[in-house]
Motif scaffolding. Structure first.
Motif, PDB file in Angstrom:
ATOM      1  N   LEU A  28       0.802  -1.222   0.000  1.00  0.00           N
ATOM      2  CA  LEU A  28       0.000   0.000   0.000  1.00  0.00           C
ATOM      3  C   LEU A  28       0.838   1.276   0.000  1.00  0.00           C
ATOM      4  N   LEU A  29       2.066   1.198   0.464  1.00  0.00           N
ATOM      5  CA  LEU A  29       2.888   2.398   0.552  1.00  0.00           C
ATOM      6  C   LEU A  29       3.121   3.119  -0.773  1.00  0.00           C
ATOM      7  N   PRO A  30       3.388   2.415  -1.875  1.00  0.00           N
ATOM      8  CA  PRO A  30       3.598   3.154  -3.129  1.00  0.00           C
ATOM      9  C   PRO A  30       2.399   3.988  -3.552  1.00  0.00           C
ATOM     10  N   LEU A  31       1.225   3.655  -3.055  1.00  0.00           N
ATOM     11  CA  LEU A  31       0.052   4.470  -3.371  1.00  0.00           C
ATOM     12  C   LEU A  31       0.160   5.874  -2.803  1.00  0.00           C
ATOM     13  N   THR A  32       1.014   6.065  -1.800  1.00  0.00           N
ATOM     14  CA  THR A  32       1.166   7.401  -1.231  1.00  0.00           C
ATOM     15  C   THR A  32       1.770   8.379  -2.231  1.00  0.00           C
ATOM     16  N   LEU A  33       2.483   7.864  -3.232  1.00  0.00           N
ATOM     17  CA  LEU A  33       3.042   8.761  -4.251  1.00  0.00           C
ATOM     18  C   LEU A  33       1.966   9.390  -5.117  1.00  0.00           C
ATOM     19  N   THR A  34       0.773   8.827  -5.112  1.00  0.00           N
ATOM     20  CA  THR A  34      -0.313   9.380  -5.909  1.00  0.00           C
ATOM     21  C   THR A  34      -1.084  10.480  -5.174  1.00  0.00           C
ATOM     22  N   LEU A  35      -0.800  10.661  -3.895  1.00  0.00           N
ATOM     23  CA  LEU A  35      -1.490  11.699  -3.131  1.00  0.00           C
ATOM     24  C   LEU A  35      -1.034  13.076  -3.596  1.00  0.00           C
ATOM     25  N   GLY A  92      12.839  -3.099   1.047  1.00  0.00           N
ATOM     26  CA  GLY A  92      11.626  -2.576   1.677  1.00  0.00           C
ATOM     27  C   GLY A  92      11.902  -1.425   2.616  1.00  0.00           C
ATOM     28  N   VAL A  93      12.968  -1.534   3.407  1.00  0.00           N
ATOM     29  CA  VAL A  93      13.333  -0.442   4.320  1.00  0.00           C
ATOM     30  C   VAL A  93      13.688   0.812   3.519  1.00  0.00           C
ATOM     31  N   GLY A  94      14.467   0.640   2.443  1.00  0.00           N
ATOM     32  CA  GLY A  94      14.823   1.790   1.600  1.00  0.00           C
ATOM     33  C   GLY A  94      13.611   2.427   0.957  1.00  0.00           C
ATOM     34  N   LEU A  95      12.673   1.599   0.498  1.00  0.00           N
ATOM     35  CA  LEU A  95      11.458   2.120  -0.127  1.00  0.00           C
ATOM     36  C   LEU A  95      10.606   2.880   0.874  1.00  0.00           C
ATOM     37  N   VAL A  96      10.453   2.329   2.061  1.00  0.00           N
ATOM     38  CA  VAL A  96       9.660   3.004   3.094  1.00  0.00           C
ATOM     39  C   VAL A  96      10.270   4.352   3.428  1.00  0.00           C
ATOM     40  N   GLU A  98      12.198   6.244   1.506  1.00  0.00           N
ATOM     41  CA  GLU A  98      12.000   7.159   0.374  1.00  0.00           C
ATOM     42  C   GLU A  98      10.565   7.651   0.304  1.00  0.00           C
ATOM     43  N   LEU A  99       9.617   6.776   0.595  1.00  0.00           N
ATOM     44  CA  LEU A  99       8.221   7.209   0.602  1.00  0.00           C
ATOM     45  C   LEU A  99       7.954   8.194   1.731  1.00  0.00           C
ATOM     46  N   TYR A 100       8.609   7.991   2.863  1.00  0.00           N
ATOM     47  CA  TYR A 100       8.491   8.972   3.951  1.00  0.00           C
ATOM     48  C   TYR A 100       9.043  10.326   3.497  1.00  0.00           C
ATOM     49  N   GLN A 101      10.142  10.307   2.767  1.00  0.00           N
ATOM     50  CA  GLN A 101      10.732  11.563   2.303  1.00  0.00           C
ATOM     51  C   GLN A 101       9.827  12.295   1.320  1.00  0.00           C
ATOM     52  N   SER A 102       8.871  11.606   0.729  1.00  0.00           N
ATOM     53  CA  SER A 102       7.955  12.269  -0.208  1.00  0.00           C
ATOM     54  C   SER A 102       6.807  12.969   0.494  1.00  0.00           C
ATOM     55  N   THR A 103       6.683  12.786   1.802  1.00  0.00           N
ATOM     56  CA  THR A 103       5.568  13.378   2.541  1.00  0.00           C
ATOM     57  C   THR A 103       5.928  14.782   3.027  1.00  0.00           C
ATOM     58  N   PRO A 104       4.924  15.572   3.361  1.00  0.00           N
ATOM     59  CA  PRO A 104       5.186  16.901   3.896  1.00  0.00           C
ATOM     60  C   PRO A 104       5.848  16.878   5.276  1.00  0.00           C
ATOM     61  N   GLY A 110      11.995  15.152  -1.450  1.00  0.00           N
ATOM     62  CA  GLY A 110      10.945  14.263  -1.910  1.00  0.00           C
ATOM     63  C   GLY A 110      11.477  12.894  -2.267  1.00  0.00           C
ATOM     64  N   PHE A 111      10.616  12.079  -2.853  1.00  0.00           N
ATOM     65  CA  PHE A 111      10.983  10.723  -3.270  1.00  0.00           C
ATOM     66  C   PHE A 111      12.019  10.811  -4.382  1.00  0.00           C
ATOM     67  N   SER A 112      13.088  10.041  -4.256  1.00  0.00           N
ATOM     68  CA  SER A 112      14.143  10.057  -5.260  1.00  0.00           C
ATOM     69  C   SER A 112      14.367   8.656  -5.814  1.00  0.00           C
ATOM     70  N   VAL A 113      14.103   8.507  -7.099  1.00  0.00           N
ATOM     71  CA  VAL A 113      14.361   7.240  -7.772  1.00  0.00           C
ATOM     72  C   VAL A 113      15.865   6.961  -7.763  1.00  0.00           C
ATOM     73  N   HIS A 114      16.661   8.003  -7.846  1.00  0.00           N
ATOM     74  CA  HIS A 114      18.118   7.850  -7.850  1.00  0.00           C
ATOM     75  C   HIS A 114      18.616   7.284  -6.524  1.00  0.00           C
ATOM     76  N   ASP A 115      18.006   7.720  -5.424  1.00  0.00           N
ATOM     77  CA  ASP A 115      18.370   7.159  -4.119  1.00  0.00           C
ATOM     78  C   ASP A 115      18.012   5.677  -4.047  1.00  0.00           C
TER      79      ASP A 115
END
Length: 140
Positions: A28-35, A92-96, A98-104, A110-115
């Motif tokens: 469900l976490l990747p769905l946060t990028l659509t917010l 999974g830890v890295g993805l979580v 990065e998704l946290y970094q995309s939040t306010p 923000g989220f970085s594909v490069h990271d």
């Protein structure tokens, strides 16, 4: 010790315990990028302190998870190898993160594909070095 998969009488297979929540969370976490209030970082592949931190942290996370799965400190599916479990958990830890970094709530760009690429490179390097050490352990 309980197994990851339990078969209930009507034939359905479900994940139990902590792993079911972790799997649901990761799906469900990747769905946060659509917010609307998430941000994607304008980033590049130049080596910086941030990229080095992602690489080395993921490198270390692989070995931490490998040790925890080997010592049975974390539940795991026995049909998947310990190294693969370690790679998936580290990613999974890295993805979580990065998704946290995309939040306010985060003070980052923000989220970085490069990271994430540097995270995966660190995990793959750790896996390769681990295999080299295991090979030489058998030879010597």
């Amino acid at each position: 010790m309980c197994s990851l998969y339990n078969v209930i009488p009507n034939g359905y297979v479900f994940l139990d315990g902590l792993m079911s929540y972790l799997l649901l969370f990761l799906l469900l976490l990747p769905l946060t990028l659509t917010l609307p209030n998430t941000t994607i970082a304008d980033d590049n592949f130049n080596i910086q302190l941030d990229k080095t931190a992602h690489y080395t942290t993921s490198f270390g996370l692989y070995f931490m998870f490998y040790t925890m799965y080997t010592d049975s400190l974390l539940p795991m599916d026995t049909t998947i190898s310990i190294p693969l479990h370690s790679m998936i958990s580290s990613t999974g830890v890295g993805l979580v993160y990065e998704l946290y970094q995309s939040t306010p709530h985060s003070k980052s760009d923000g989220f970085s594909v490069h990271d994430m690429v540097y995270n995966i490179m660190g995990i793959m390097s750790a896996r390769f070095i681990h295999e080299v050490f295991l090979y030489f352990k058998e030879v010597i």
